[in-house]
Design a protein around this motif. Structure first.
Motif, mmCIF file in Angstrom:
data_model
loop_
_atom_site.group_PDB
_atom_site.id
_atom_site.type_symbol
_atom_site.label_atom_id
_atom_site.label_comp_id
_atom_site.label_asym_id
_atom_site.label_seq_id
_atom_site.Cartn_x
_atom_site.Cartn_y
_atom_site.Cartn_z
ATOM 1 N N VAL A 129 0.722 -1.214 -0.039
ATOM 2 C CA VAL A 129 -0.061 -0.066 -0.039
ATOM 3 C C VAL A 129 0.766 1.368 0.038
ATOM 4 O O VAL A 129 0.543 2.242 -0.681
ATOM 5 C CB VAL A 129 -0.909 0.022 1.127
ATOM 6 N N VAL A 130 2.099 1.359 0.927
ATOM 7 C CA VAL A 130 2.938 2.548 0.719
ATOM 8 C C VAL A 130 3.463 2.615 -0.666
ATOM 9 O O VAL A 130 3.646 3.850 -1.008
ATOM 10 C CB VAL A 130 3.819 2.169 1.943
ATOM 11 N N ALA A 131 3.818 1.427 -1.089
ATOM 12 C CA ALA A 131 4.284 1.677 -2.363
ATOM 13 C C ALA A 131 3.442 2.142 -3.485
ATOM 14 O O ALA A 131 3.994 2.960 -4.305
ATOM 15 C CB ALA A 131 4.981 0.111 -2.764
ATOM 16 N N PHE A 132 2.178 1.602 -3.264
ATOM 17 C CA PHE A 132 1.274 2.086 -4.461
ATOM 18 C C PHE A 132 1.139 3.740 -4.368
ATOM 19 O O PHE A 132 1.053 4.549 -5.282
ATOM 20 C CB PHE A 132 -0.119 1.582 -4.117
ATOM 21 N N LEU A 133 1.211 4.309 -3.093
ATOM 22 C CA LEU A 133 0.944 5.806 -2.831
ATOM 23 C C LEU A 133 2.178 6.322 -3.192
ATOM 24 O O LEU A 133 2.122 7.557 -3.918
ATOM 25 C CB LEU A 133 0.621 5.943 -1.255
ATOM 26 N N GLY A 134 3.195 5.671 -2.868
ATOM 27 C CA GLY A 134 4.618 6.662 -3.115
ATOM 28 C C GLY A 134 4.631 6.647 -4.810
ATOM 29 O O GLY A 134 4.948 7.572 -5.294
ATOM 30 N N VAL A 135 4.459 5.575 -5.285
ATOM 31 C CA VAL A 135 4.863 5.666 -6.612
ATOM 32 C C VAL A 135 3.482 6.498 -7.525
ATOM 33 O O VAL A 135 4.286 7.474 -8.240
ATOM 34 C CB VAL A 135 4.519 4.074 -7.383
#
Length: 371
Positions: A178-184
């Motif tokens: 989830v953090v990766a989705f938001l960051g990307v």
């Protein structure tokens, strides 16, 4: 069944009340209300029971509430059994206390606040007493290592640590994703999608891995500790242990505390790996950044190891808090199931609150230390 009825006649020495029919629950109807209106303002001196057939407590209550009071045994000479029922009901009605008047909303509000403050102070006092006994038991265990129950330690470590590993890794995997989705999604808009790797590393290693792991153990292990110890207290097993000379803290509390103290840092490390793996898969699929590039970006950041150490340094403190709160609430269980349910709920809520509060304190400390 004859319907209850009455007549009131005025004579020289006072009113005479004549009862007729069945003065029972099923026959009274509205006779009691009519009697109250008829006797109002009068003094009943005598009572005529010639036509009275049946009489029970409902009839006696109708007489008392209707204003017919103070009749002695002589008035019931013809029906002594009815006189005994009447005397009993009159005594109970005279001794009954009216329900207390409900306080106004302002008073109730301040009373509720006062009760809350008192409960908080009592809980804090009992927690400090528990902490003192725990420190004394820990010192005794360190002074006499031969008394340590290693089998209990290993069993608790397996139940609270190894058995929780799957759920912890799966949860942190999705947190990292989830953090990766938001960051990307956010960083790609500014042409800095490659920095999503650093975002994932810092958030997972420094905060999410240890906090999510501690919260899961608060819901899983703290509740289990409170339920197990509380059930033993309900069944008076702890009292039996004290009678046999067994220290309940060394037998029940210290093994659970030591198990979490050892296992939570290991579970946090596994959670870090799972969170990074979830972020790696997302960046690989979204930005086409392979695993080698992902790991290289983490290694090139000189502060990444420091972030991991900061996250791991919180784990022992969280472990002590979760285990101590769970055992503390278990020791406070009374002898009923309702108390057990309240204490288990309190253990989970207090443990999660303590974790979030301590994480904020750690953030302020490390901010001041520039770590």
């Amino acid at each position: 069944m004859a319907r209850a009825d009455f007549q009131v006649e005025e004579k020289g020495d006072g009113a005479v009340l004549s009862l007729s029919g069945d003065w029972t629950t099923t026959s009274l109807g509205r006779t009691g209300r009519r009697l109250q209106d008829a006797v109002a303002g009068r003094k009943v001196a005598r009572i005529d029971l010639t036509d009275l057939q049946k009489f029970d407590t409902a009839g006696a209550l109708a007489l008392v509430q209707g204003g017919v009071g103070g009749l002695g045994k002589a008035a019931w000479k013809a029906r002594p059994e009815a006189g005994r029922i009447y005397a009993l009901v009159e005594k109970l009605e005279r001794q009954s206390v009216p329900p207390p008047r409900r306080a106004d909303p302002v008073t109730r509000t301040f009373a509720k606040i006062g009760h809350g403050v008192y409960d908080f102070a009592a809980e804090a006092t009992l927690s400090l007493a528990f902490l003192g006994r725990l420190i004394a038991a820990t010192g005794s265990a360190l002074k006499h290592p031969g008394r340590i129950r290693w089998a209990a330690w290993v069993s608790q470590a397996e139940r609270s640590g190894l058995d929780a590993l799957p759920i912890i890794m799966v949860t942190n995997f999705f947190i990292g994703a989830v953090v990766a989705f938001l960051g990307v999604d956010l960083l790609t808009q500014f042409g800095a999608g490659v920095f999503a790797v650093q975002l994932i590393g810092v958030s997972v290693l420094r905060e999410f891995a240890v906090v999510i792991t501690a919260v899961l153990l608060a819901g899983r292990s703290a509740s289990a500790f409170a339920a197990e110890v509380g059930a033993m207290r309900m069944n008076q097993e702890i009292d039996a242990m004290q009678v046999m000379g067994v220290n309940a803290f060394q037998a029940l509390v210290i093994p659970r505390l030591a198990a979490l103290l050892v296992m939570l840092p290991l579970l946090t490390f596994a959670a870090m790996l799972a969170g990074l793996f979830g972020g790696l898969l997302v960046t690989w699929s979204s930005l086409n950044l392979g695993p080698a590039f992902f790991m290289q970006r983490l290694q090139d950041d000189p502060n990444m190891f420091q972030h991991a150490m900061v996250g791991l340094s919180k784990a022992p403190v969280f472990a002590l808090v979760v285990a101590a709160i769970g055992c503390r609430q278990g020791m406070a269980v009374a002898g009923d199931v309702e108390s057990l349910g309240r204490r288990v709920t309190a253990a989970v809520v207090q443990a999660i609150f303590a974790i979030i509060f301590l994480d904020a304190v750690f953030a302020l400390i490390y901010l001041e230390l520039n770590l």
